[in-house]
Design a protein around this motif. Structure first.
Motif, PDB file in Angstrom:
ATOM      1  N   LEU A 129      48.368 -25.439  64.132  1.00 50.03           N
ATOM      2  CA  LEU A 129      47.545 -26.574  64.547  1.00 50.03           C
ATOM      3  C   LEU A 129      48.155 -27.891  64.090  1.00 50.03           C
ATOM      4  CD1 LEU A 129      44.937 -27.856  65.657  1.00 50.03           C
ATOM      5  CD2 LEU A 129      43.851 -27.340  63.470  1.00 50.03           C
ATOM      6  N   HIS A 130      48.542 -27.948  62.839  1.00 49.18           N
ATOM      7  CA  HIS A 130      49.127 -29.187  62.323  1.00 49.18           C
ATOM      8  C   HIS A 130      50.434 -29.521  63.049  1.00 49.18           C
ATOM      9  CE1 HIS A 130      46.862 -28.337  58.300  1.00 49.18           C
ATOM     10  NE2 HIS A 130      46.062 -28.749  59.265  1.00 49.18           N
ATOM     11  N   TYR A 131      51.206 -28.502  63.358  1.00 50.04           N
ATOM     12  CA  TYR A 131      52.481 -28.733  64.054  1.00 50.04           C
ATOM     13  C   TYR A 131      52.234 -29.275  65.462  1.00 50.04           C
ATOM     14  CZ  TYR A 131      57.131 -27.872  65.939  1.00 50.04           C
ATOM     15  OH  TYR A 131      58.372 -28.026  66.524  1.00 50.04           O
ATOM     16  N   ILE A 132      51.259 -28.690  66.164  1.00 49.11           N
ATOM     17  CA  ILE A 132      50.987 -29.136  67.535  1.00 49.11           C
ATOM     18  C   ILE A 132      50.428 -30.554  67.533  1.00 49.11           C
ATOM     19  CG2 ILE A 132      49.518 -28.722  69.551  1.00 49.11           C
ATOM     20  CD1 ILE A 132      49.812 -25.761  69.080  1.00 49.11           C
ATOM     21  N   LEU A 133      49.525 -30.865  66.616  1.00 51.06           N
ATOM     22  CA  LEU A 133      48.950 -32.205  66.574  1.00 51.06           C
ATOM     23  C   LEU A 133      50.002 -33.268  66.256  1.00 51.06           C
ATOM     24  CD1 LEU A 133      45.541 -31.572  64.754  1.00 51.06           C
ATOM     25  CD2 LEU A 133      45.907 -32.071  67.172  1.00 51.06           C
ATOM     26  N   GLU A 134      51.022 -32.885  65.524  1.00 49.77           N
ATOM     27  CA  GLU A 134      52.055 -33.855  65.163  1.00 49.77           C
ATOM     28  C   GLU A 134      53.125 -34.002  66.243  1.00 49.77           C
ATOM     29  OE1 GLU A 134      53.624 -32.694  61.423  1.00 49.77           O
ATOM     30  OE2 GLU A 134      51.731 -32.995  60.326  1.00 49.77           O
ATOM     31  N   HIS A 135      53.434 -32.893  66.954  1.00 53.13           N
ATOM     32  CA  HIS A 135      54.569 -32.920  67.865  1.00 53.13           C
ATOM     33  C   HIS A 135      54.196 -32.832  69.342  1.00 53.13           C
ATOM     34  CE1 HIS A 135      56.308 -31.591  63.989  1.00 53.13           C
ATOM     35  NE2 HIS A 135      57.392 -32.264  64.396  1.00 53.13           N
ATOM     36  N   SER A 136      53.085 -32.194  69.659  1.00 59.54           N
ATOM     37  CA  SER A 136      52.728 -32.039  71.085  1.00 59.54           C
ATOM     38  C   SER A 136      51.208 -32.006  71.228  1.00 59.54           C
ATOM     39  CB  SER A 136      53.348 -30.761  71.662  1.00 59.54           C
ATOM     40  OG  SER A 136      52.974 -29.641  70.891  1.00 59.54           O
ATOM     41  N   GLU A 137      50.573 -33.124  70.944  1.00 57.34           N
ATOM     42  CA  GLU A 137      49.105 -33.176  70.971  1.00 57.34           C
ATOM     43  C   GLU A 137      48.554 -32.987  72.372  1.00 57.34           C
ATOM     44  OE1 GLU A 137      45.471 -36.019  69.252  1.00 57.34           O
ATOM     45  OE2 GLU A 137      47.550 -36.735  69.283  1.00 57.34           O
ATOM     46  N   ASP A 138      49.385 -33.204  73.396  1.00 58.78           N
ATOM     47  CA  ASP A 138      48.907 -33.033  74.758  1.00 58.78           C
ATOM     48  C   ASP A 138      48.910 -31.578  75.213  1.00 58.78           C
ATOM     49  OD1 ASP A 138      51.635 -32.921  74.631  1.00 58.78           O
ATOM     50  OD2 ASP A 138      51.958 -33.840  76.600  1.00 58.78           O
ATOM     51  N   ASP A 139      49.293 -30.648  74.342  1.00 59.54           N
ATOM     52  CA  ASP A 139      49.233 -29.223  74.673  1.00 59.54           C
ATOM     53  C   ASP A 139      47.787 -28.748  74.483  1.00 59.54           C
ATOM     54  OD1 ASP A 139      49.708 -26.601  75.227  1.00 59.54           O
ATOM     55  OD2 ASP A 139      50.939 -26.202  73.447  1.00 59.54           O
TER      56      ASP A 139
END
Length: 1135
Positions: free
Chosen positions: A274-284
């Motif tokens: 979750l933290h990785y997606i919010l930092e790098h690809s929040e539009d996923d």
């Protein structure tokens, strides 16, 4: 076996698309497999697994975007037929696992989704506890027909105490299989996602979503076997001397601590991802949706979902209702229904998660959900907020931990907050319709932080009143707080009696307490903690008030947030603690605020503040017998009697002097004394024993603030100008809140403000505008009610001022304000001793029908008088007699509106003339005497045979009128009285009404000869018919039925067929409304039958009779009545 082969051949020799037809066929195959799992699995599983293996043998298949339909169909069929008893799946575990390995990594989304369903169903079948038998009888139907014929048990109820349910409980072999599948399929996916979250492996968004789908279905399938999340408990949220550990219910699962806890492993990986997606690809957003769902299942899922349980519970309730056996009563349900109820109860225990301990792992997940709830994309925020709200209602005191983090996003000093985060924070405070509302928690710590933060958020750079969504959010938030706010306690002192009772409970041996009896030291420690809590609550209450006032002092605060702050401040009014003086000052000044909505809130708040400042009055016990000099009779004797005569209004013994005023014993409550007396009759002590009027020297700070402002002429001038403004054209009414404001002012401060108000009241009374008249009516009502405890000299001076003022105001009454003046007088007289108000009552009795202002003013004066006398009920018989004597000569009024008002007033004059058990005759006017007098005046209509139209035309003529015309006017007034009495009187005056029945039937018949062009005939005809209809609907006592039937027999002999037909209609309605009373008397039943039989024979015997069709319609209910009579008589014989 034949039908199984038919199903198998049909399903395997055809290929169906997987959305509609395929789903239906797969469901049928699943039903077949549930009935005979072993035989069905032997046919379907090998075939489907071989077909899938064959179709996936080519390596290119795993990379195809669109799969072969045969492969998809076999996957769907296999996923459905495996939803059977897990024990029956074990022989095929090798084939099933191989199939899963081949299909879970398919690139086609539809393909791996079906594979995930297969994984979910296999794990769920082997891991859950559930019934495996739903037959109507234990043991099933697999017996030879020569020994057992199943049809004989059709509809047989199950034995609730001996259901013999066969349960599927996971065996050690099944448990080992479940964890084998998790090790083989779940572990690699978690490792892959972890490497991706750490940046060690590249994955496309589709691959991430596919891995999350596998993880989610593994959790859904095996969730019942995975231990709940555990860790260190979050401390310091709330002080307590008792243990706050949760009560854990046993749900039939013994967790194997030696195996890896995949729930914790999934939790760890999901947080990293979750933290990785919010930092790098929040539009996923698709991956975020899946993570939110997994987090929800990690916290709450233990084998069942709440929404699925609610759906099944609703379905169960409907089936139970449709299949219940009403003949035998309760508990006669079929066995399958009872087993389903047992399963629902089992699932209910699994879903019972409220009151769980709040641990660090939950804290981390809730903070992640909060971050998602305030993220960029609205759908992500919405889904995360729903999960967050559920979690907030699950874990103890977690709101205290989360609320400060939400409020950080509303701080005006933060410039890095986006509008999306701002809106997300507001939604988090608002909550959903059934969850926790952080803005309205029943906790001082939370609202002391939340309310000022909401108000201060109006200064935030992220707030924009130009966005309708944000404006609507603040409106919903304020509305929800006002609707759901419950006053939070300040004093938590436990009574000594409760402490002693608790000691007795802990000292008892049945039941034996597990915590033991507290020691003296523990009790002292608890008492100290209680005192600290009380002091802390007071300090937080004061701080909250100060913070809200500081927000209101900020001139940069937008108007909407000023209104929200004032609304919050008004909610802090309490019965047990006075509002601080600065807040009182603010509300007093807000009475003259430019904004109407602020003035309305200030008026309501000031009424509450004045009630807070109300000084207690001394009461003393009195004995009614000592006052009256008469002993009360034994038993219940209600009504006017010598023992309560001293409470009634007597014109020759009114308190007109200071001595009489001091000697009178005033009882304000109207209902006291009519039936009986209170056990201890408490009345207010004499004025000498009451607290003195407030003076400037002995006022506290709050009282002084109010006094200084309301003695200021400019403040009062502006206040009256605002109060006399029109709010909503044509919709304004007498405002009870304004009335309470003035009542509180004159109750607390006596006549201190009257000199400043007098000039304004005189000006308002002379003005005929609607808003000014309403304003002075509200002030007068508050003044009269507020003068309840004034001294005689002040009351006498008050009425010397009010009487001419009210005469002037009533002379200016208009169609818009007459209802307000009626409400004013009724409010002033409510629960007041009439002897204290004799000035007002005597003024209202002065020639109400003077004719000076026309018929409208006369009708209004009667309406106002009616409002005052109606509140006094039985306590003013002398005034009622005087009013009746005054009205009787005026019953032949020309004007319709005056006649209608007289009819309504007559209803209240005779209201207390009731015939009830244990009730003495009233001293108020009697209907019987009045009826005799009016019947003598109606003789020209009863005895005369002259045509009606000759007099209807002359009815409005000027000059001398003959007796018949006067009688017609009197009849109109009497009809208005009878119609008004039907809906307001406590009982029906049947004997008196019967004397009027012949006249009404006669005139109903005569009306048919009047030309239609005479419009006055329409009023008489309508009123007479309405009156007959209402009289026929009245409740009759058994002894009254023969009287009614006798009169109807006499009228049935009339020469007019219109009158006879009206008798039939009257009788039909009377029987309908008094059916069971009539059935209780056999003679009455025969008498009811005689008039219709005779009348119908006479009417049908006449040639060319035009109403035969109506008689046919009329006979229908009487035929139904005869059937009911026969059934009733048969039933009584059987009994």
């Amino acid at each position: 076996e034949d039908w199984r082969n038919c199903f198998f051949n049909f399903a395997t020799t055809n290929i169906f698309e997987t959305r509609v037809a395929g789903r239906m066929v797969a469901d049928m195959c699943r039903a077949a497999a549930k009935c005979h799992p072993a035989e069905s699995l032997r046919l379907f599983v090998p075939h489907c697994c071989n077909a899938i293996t064959h179709l996936t043998a080519n390596e290119d298949v795993s990379n195809e975007e669109e799969l072969d339909k045969e492969l998809l169909w076999n996957l769907q069929l296999l996923s459905e037929v495996t939803r059977v008893d897990g024990e029956k799946l074990l022989p095929y575990r090798t084939q099933l696992v191989q199939t899963l390995q081949l299909t879970l990594r398919l690139r086609c989304k539809q393909g791996y989704s079906l594979a995930c369903n297969l994984l979910h169903h296999i794990l769920r079948s082997t891991a859950l506890t559930y019934p495996t038998d739903y037959c109507s009888v234990p043991g099933g139907f697999n017996r030879p027909l020569q020994e057992y014929l199943p049809i004989k048990d059709w509809g047989r109820p199950g034995d609730l105490w001996n259901l013999e349910i066969r349960w599927h409980v996971p065996s050690s072999e099944e448990t080992a299989f479940v964890f084998y599948v998790l090790d083989l399929l779940l572990q690699p996916e978690l490792q892959r996602l972890q490497r991706y979250a750490q940046g060690e492996q590249d994955m496309s968004r589709d691959d991430v979503l596919q891995s999350l789908c596998v993880v989610q279905h593994c959790l859904l399938g095996a969730g019942s076997m995975l231990p709940p999340l555990d860790g260190r408990t979050v401390t310091g949220l709330v002080p307590s001397m008792v243990s706050l550990e949760e009560t854990k219910l046993y749900i039939g699962v013994d967790y194997d601590e030696s195996r890896e806890n995949y729930r914790e492993a999934i939790c760890k990986v999901m947080r990293q991802l979750l933290h990785y997606i919010l930092e790098h690809s929040e539009d996923d957003t698709k991956s975020l949706f899946a993570i939110i769902k997994i987090i929800s299942d990690l916290m709450h899922f233990r084998g069942s979902h709440k929404h699925e349980f609610d759906s099944r519970w609703k379905s169960f309730t409907l089936v139970k209702k449709s299949m219940e056996n009403r003949l035998h009563g309760k508990k006669q349900h079929i066995r399958a229904l009872l087993i389903d109820r047992v399963l629902l109860q089992h699932e209910m225990r699994k879903l019972l998660v409220e009151g769980c301990e709040y641990k660090t792992v939950h804290q981390d997940l809730l903070r992640d959900l909060l971050r998602l709830s305030t993220s960029t994309y609205s759908q992500v925020r919405s889904k995360a907020q729903n999960v967050l709200f559920t979690a907030l209602g699950t874990y103890n005191f977690c709101c205290r931990d989360i609320t400060p983090r939400v409020l950080e996003l509303l701080e005006p000093t933060r410039t890095d907050v986006t509008q999306q985060q701002f809106k997300g924070a507001l939604y988090c405070l608002l909550g959903n319709h059934c969850g926790v509302c952080l803005a309205n928690l029943h906790d001082w710590d939370c609202i002391a932080q939340t309310w000022p933060s909401i108000v201060r958020s109006g200064l935030s750079s992220a707030m924009s009143l130009e966005k309708p969504s944000i404006v609507r959010l603040f409106d919903d938030l304020a509305d929800k707080v006002h609707r759901q706010y419950e006053t939070i306690g300040i004093d938590f002192t436990v009574p000594e009696s409760a402490v002693l009772l608790g000691r007795r409970i802990t000292d008892s041996s049945q039941p034996t307490p597990h915590i033991g009896t507290p020691t003296e030291q523990e009790l002292e420690q608890g008492l100290a903690l209680q005192q600290d809590k009380n002091q802390e609550a007071v300090q937080k209450y004061k701080k909250l008030v100060r913070d809200l006032l500081e927000c209101l002092d900020d001139r940069d605060l937008p108007w909407k947030f000023e209104h929200i702050a004032i609304g919050f401040l008004s909610l802090l009014l309490r019965d047990d603690y006075p509002l601080p003086a600065p807040a009182v000052l603010f509300f007093v000044q807000s009475l003259n605020h430019d904004a109407l909505v602020v003035r309305k809130m200030a008026i309501a708040a000031m009424a509450g503040i004045l009630k807070q400042l109300k000084r207690p009055r001394k009461k003393i016990p009195v004995s009614p017998c000592d006052i009256s000099g008469v002993m009360e009779p034994e038993g219940l004797v209600a009504g006017d009697r010598p023992g309560n005569d001293w409470l009634q209004y007597h014109g020759d013994s009114l308190p007109n002097t200071q001595q009489d005023w001091d000697n009178f014993c005033f009882v304000e409550k109207t209902h006291w004394g009519y039936y009986c007396w209170p056990k201890n009759l408490m009345v207010y002590a004499p004025a000498a024993e009451q607290p003195k009027d407030l003076s400037a020297e002995n006022m506290n700070e709050r009282e002084r603030v109010i006094y200084d402002h309301f003695t200021e002429p400019m403040f009062i001038k502006q206040l009256i100008e605002f109060l006399s403004l029109e709010d909503r054209k044509g919709k304004d009414k007498f405002n009870p809140r304004r009335f309470c404001l003035f009542k509180g002012l004159f109750r607390n401060y006596s006549d201190a403000f009257l000199p400043v108000l007098k000039p304004h009241m005189e000006r308002l009374a002379n003005d005929s505008h609607e808003s000014t008249q309403r304003c002075v009516a509200e002030i007068i009502a508050g003044l009269v009610r507020g003068s309840k405890h004034w001294s005689f000299s002040k009351v006498e001076a008050l009425w010397k001022f009010l009487i001419p003022l009210m005469r002037t105001a009533l002379s200016n009454i208009t169609v818009e304000t007459y209802a307000d003046w009626g409400t004013c007088v009724a409010t002033a007289c409510e629960s007041r001793d009439p002897r204290k108000l004799h000035w007002l009552l005597e003024m209202l009795m002065e020639c109400p029908l003077s004719g000076e202002g026309g018929s409208f003013v006369d009708a209004c004066h009667l309406y106002v008088l009616q409002g005052g006398l109606a509140q006094q009920e039985w306590r003013v018989p002398e005034l009622l007699h005087r009013l009746l004597s005054y009205l009787e000569p005026k019953l032949t009024q020309v004007y319709k509106n005056v006649r209608e008002r007289i009819g309504s007033v007559l209803t209240y004059i005779f209201m207390i003339d009731v015939t009830l058990p244990y009730t003495l005759p009233t001293k108020s006017p009697h209907i019987a005497e009045f009826t005799e007098r009016i019947l003598s005046q109606l003789k020209p209509l009863i005895e005369g045979d002259e045509e009606i139209q000759n007099h209807v035309v002359e009815e409005n003529g000027v000059g001398e009128q003959d007796e018949r015309t006067q009688a017609i006017r009197l009849l109109k007034t009497v009809l208005k009285w009878l119609m008004a009495s039907a809906g307001r009187s406590f009982s029906t005056a049947v004997p008196q009404q019967l004397q009027l029945l012949p006249l009404l039937f006669k005139w109903i018949a005569d009306f048919h000869s009047v030309p239609v062009s005479v419009h006055l005939y329409d009023e008489l005809k309508r009123d007479a018919k309405t009156c007959l209809s209402l009289m026929s609907q009245g409740l009759l006592y058994p002894e009254q039925i023969p009287m009614v039937l006798k009169v109807l027999h006499e009228i049935a002999g009339s020469s007019s067929w219109h009158a006879r037909f009206s008798v039939l209609t009257y009788l039909q309605i009377m029987v309908f409304y008094n059916l069971f009373t009539i059935l209780s008397n056999e003679q009455a039943v025969q008498d009811v039958w005689m008039p219709p039989c005779r009348l119908t024979l006479r009417l049908y015997a006449k040639p060319h009779y035009p109403k035969r069709g109506r008689e046919a319609l009329w006979w229908t209910p009487f035929l139904q009545l005869s059937s009911l009579i026969i059934l009733t008589q048969k039933g009584m014989k059987c009994l």
